[in-house]
Scaffold this active site. Structure first.
Site, PDB file in Angstrom:
ATOM      1  N   LYS A  94      -2.729 -44.481 -52.189  1.00 50.45           N
ATOM      2  CA  LYS A  94      -2.073 -44.060 -50.946  1.00 50.45           C
ATOM      3  C   LYS A  94      -0.669 -44.620 -50.911  1.00 50.45           C
ATOM      4  CE  LYS A  94      -1.881 -42.123 -46.974  1.00 50.45           C
ATOM      5  NZ  LYS A  94      -0.660 -41.454 -47.520  1.00 50.45           N
ATOM      6  N   GLN A 115       2.889 -51.530 -52.245  1.00 52.15           N
ATOM      7  CA  GLN A 115       1.952 -50.728 -51.441  1.00 52.15           C
ATOM      8  C   GLN A 115       0.515 -51.223 -51.601  1.00 52.15           C
ATOM      9  OE1 GLN A 115       3.721 -47.654 -50.108  1.00 52.15           O
ATOM     10  NE2 GLN A 115       2.135 -47.895 -48.567  1.00 52.15           N
ATOM     11  N   LYS A 118       0.235 -54.220 -49.288  1.00 51.96           N
ATOM     12  CA  LYS A 118       0.425 -53.768 -47.901  1.00 51.96           C
ATOM     13  C   LYS A 118      -0.824 -53.045 -47.399  1.00 51.96           C
ATOM     14  CE  LYS A 118       4.121 -51.234 -47.374  1.00 51.96           C
ATOM     15  NZ  LYS A 118       5.132 -50.200 -47.071  1.00 51.96           N
ATOM     16  N   LYS A 130       2.595 -44.699 -55.326  1.00 43.51           N
ATOM     17  CA  LYS A 130       3.895 -44.256 -54.804  1.00 43.51           C
ATOM     18  C   LYS A 130       4.429 -43.185 -55.734  1.00 43.51           C
ATOM     19  CE  LYS A 130       6.716 -45.323 -51.429  1.00 43.51           C
ATOM     20  NZ  LYS A 130       6.417 -45.976 -50.134  1.00 43.51           N
ATOM     21  N   GLY A 169       5.267 -39.369 -46.706  1.00 38.30           N
ATOM     22  CA  GLY A 169       6.721 -39.389 -46.797  1.00 38.30           C
ATOM     23  C   GLY A 169       7.279 -40.769 -47.123  1.00 38.30           C
ATOM     24  N   ASP A 170       8.562 -40.807 -47.375  1.00 36.39           N
ATOM     25  CA  ASP A 170       9.341 -42.037 -47.543  1.00 36.39           C
ATOM     26  C   ASP A 170      10.794 -41.581 -47.385  1.00 36.39           C
ATOM     27  OD1 ASP A 170       8.759 -45.028 -48.591  1.00 36.39           O
ATOM     28  OD2 ASP A 170      10.646 -44.394 -49.482  1.00 36.39           O
ATOM     29  N   THR A 214       5.774 -46.690 -38.213  1.00 35.26           N
ATOM     30  CA  THR A 214       6.379 -47.737 -39.040  1.00 35.26           C
ATOM     31  C   THR A 214       7.327 -48.598 -38.207  1.00 35.26           C
ATOM     32  OG1 THR A 214       6.275 -46.158 -40.862  1.00 35.26           O
ATOM     33  CG2 THR A 214       7.502 -48.176 -41.257  1.00 35.26           C
ATOM     34  N   SER A 381      -1.273 -43.662 -41.295  1.00 38.12           N
ATOM     35  CA  SER A 381      -1.664 -42.615 -42.242  1.00 38.12           C
ATOM     36  C   SER A 381      -3.168 -42.665 -42.474  1.00 38.12           C
ATOM     37  CB  SER A 381      -0.954 -42.803 -43.585  1.00 38.12           C
ATOM     38  OG  SER A 381       0.349 -42.262 -43.545  1.00 38.12           O
TER      39      SER A 381
HETATM   40  N1  GLU Z   1       6.230 -44.687 -47.345  1.00 34.21           N
HETATM   41  C1  GLU Z   1       5.548 -45.453 -46.342  1.00 34.21           C
HETATM   42  C2  GLU Z   1       5.388 -46.889 -46.792  1.00 34.21           C
HETATM   43  O1  GLU Z   1       6.269 -47.410 -47.433  1.00 34.21           O
HETATM   44  C3  GLU Z   1       4.270 -44.772 -45.855  1.00 34.21           C
HETATM   45  C4  GLU Z   1       3.234 -44.474 -46.865  1.00 34.21           C
HETATM   46  C5  GLU Z   1       2.062 -43.659 -46.331  1.00 34.21           C
HETATM   47  O2  GLU Z   1       1.992 -43.392 -45.143  1.00 34.21           O
HETATM   48  O3  GLU Z   1       1.207 -43.331 -47.148  1.00 34.21           O
HETATM   49  O4  GLU Z   1       4.432 -47.566 -46.498  1.00 34.21           O
END
Ligand code: GLU
Length: 449
Positions: A94, A115, A118, A130, A169-170, A214, A381
């Site tokens: 994810k 990630q 996190k 990612k 997204g990012d 976020t 998410s």
């Molecule tokens: N890009 C975001 C992050 O850095 C969200 C990632 C997501 O929602 O999967 O955590």
């Protein structure tokens, strides 16, 4: 890198350097986590025995592919795209997709690595991954962006699935791009698989409060750090870098907490408005008109715009870096400390350089690292995936309440873990260790896979 690693960790880091040459951001992210892990190995020898750190530093799978597309004049372009499926011990991979000309494997790997921790810290059942491309959306028409997204998905679809890999997204990828990507996935697979993508529109399986999550989460985390010091955001002067999705909703939540936002920025310059930033105007400029932040000062005569200005030179109580990696260096950190800053919350991923982080910590500032402070986005998410799995759609209030509980819980876990491992008040150590232990335990349980 100046901080010495534990002697067991040094050779592991050397190996990461040797096997991933030229990937500076990835090296930086790995080093920062390894710096925290010495006491964990001492307490839990099974992690060394099962080579969990070596395994966690190596992505499970890395996909690199060509994306050919045609611009509006009929000219062909070739971009490179990536999906790094880093770790699936806790759930499907994810993490978002980033479209920016600076993207190369080292950036996607640093983001994927971050990630993993996190997502573990969020407490949700999600692994880490990612993706992205060196495609530059700036100045491209909507149909060019659509064709690019369709071409990218024509390759990527085979690697995705609601139980396999779930992008979002990012930077450079918002709801519009998610729509084009999801639409092409649906067409190719002939499946309406809502849970394969998050950050979707509300009419087609998206979650309320995902857009805000976020930024909101970052501010909730900062407020928790301040509460732990018997303080709050009320009446504080805040400076926010960026003016994209994360920055806008960080400003909104900070204002709800009684803070005053006096500056924000974009890659061209800084806007300072001592009266307090007019968020409706920022939203119109950025979300509706997709223009530069300099327009703000054209419309608000009391505001100042400084081209190529330094947002961290503006005196403030609280700094929220919400733009991109390594945007706040040692010099900026020193200036912020000198001018009385008491808290920093990273809305972006790894926005503070290692030197900057050390300066904040030495000064005793409340510092919330991105993998804890900005985890509200990916956590929401996971809430979107939950709603998709049960074909449900929650209210904004309910979703925001869940987000708040999650952020408070992340803060508590970081705080307690830092204490337990002998670094009270150090949220970097707390986040790294708490995230690592959750992933590491699952990896040990699943054997050598
Ligand atoms: N890009 C975001 C992050 O850095 C969200 C990632 C997501 O929602 O999967 O955590």
């Amino acid at each position: 890198m100046t901080v010495r690693l534990d002697e067991k960790l040094q050779p592991i880091y050397q190996d990461v350097l040797r096997r991933n040459p030229g990937e500076d951001e990835f090296h930086q992210a790995v080093h920062e986590v390894l710096e925290s892990l010495g006491p964990v190995l001492a307490k839990y020898p099974e992690f060394a025995e099962h080579k969990i750190i070596q395994r966690i530093c190596e992505p499970e799978r890395q996909i690199i592919f060509r994306v050919p597309w045609e611009d509006d004049r009929g000219e062909t372009h070739i971009n490179r795209a990536f999906r790094v499926e880093f770790n699936s011990a806790l759930g499907p991979y994810k993490g978002g997709m980033r479209f920016h000309p600076s993207v190369y494997l080292g950036i996607i790997k640093f983001l994927g690595f971050e990630q993993v921790f996190k997502n573990a810290l969020s407490g949700m059942p999600i692994g880490g991954g990612k993706g992205g491309s060196d495609f530059d959306p700036k100045g491209r028409s909507e149909s060019e962006i659509m064709r690019f997204c369709q071409s990218l998905m024509t390759e990527l679809y085979r690697h995705l699935g609601e139980y396999t890999d779930v992008p979002a997204g990012d930077i450079g990828v918002g709801q519009r791009e998610v729509g084009f990507l999801f639409g092409q996935y649906k067409r190719i697979t002939n499946r309406y698989e809502s849970g394969v993508f998050t950050g979707k529109g509300l009419d087609w399986g998206g979650s309320r409060a995902r857009k805000e999550a976020t930024g909101y989460g970052t501010v909730i985390f900062v407020n928790e750090m301040l509460k732990a010091r018997s303080d709050s955001l009320d009446g504080k002067k805040c400076v926010v870098s960026g003016s994209g999705n994360v920055a806008i909703y960080a400003m909104e939540k900070a204002m709800q907490h009684g803070a005053k936002i006096i500056a924000c920025s974009d890659s061209s310059g800084v806007v300072i408005d001592e009266q307090g930033i007019d968020l409706d105007l920022v939203k119109r400029i950025k979300e509706v008109e997709h223009r530069r932040i300099s327009v703000y000062a054209d419309e608000k005569k009391k505001a100042r715009y400084i081209e190529d200005g330094d947002v961290w030179a503006v005196p403030c109580d609280v700094a929220l870096p919400c733009a991109t990696q390594n945007e706040l260096n040692g010099k900026n950190a020193k200036k912020l400390v000198e001018q009385g800053c008491i808290a920093v919350g990273e809305g972006a991923n790894m926005p503070t350089t290692p030197e900057g982080v050390r300066i904040f910590q030495d000064a005793g500032i409340a510092f919330g690292p991105g993998k804890a402070a900005n985890a509200g986005g990916v956590a929401t998410s996971a809430l979107e995936m939950q709603q998709n799995a049960s074909r449900d759609s929650w209210t904004f209030e309910h979703t925001e309440e869940r987000l708040e509980e999650i952020m408070i819980d992340i803060h508590r876990r970081c705080f307690e873990t830092a204490d337990e491992f002998g670094s009270p008040g150090n949220y970097v150590v707390g986040a790294n260790i708490a995230g690592f232990i959750r992933v590491g335990r699952a990896m040990v349980a699943m054997g050598l896979v």
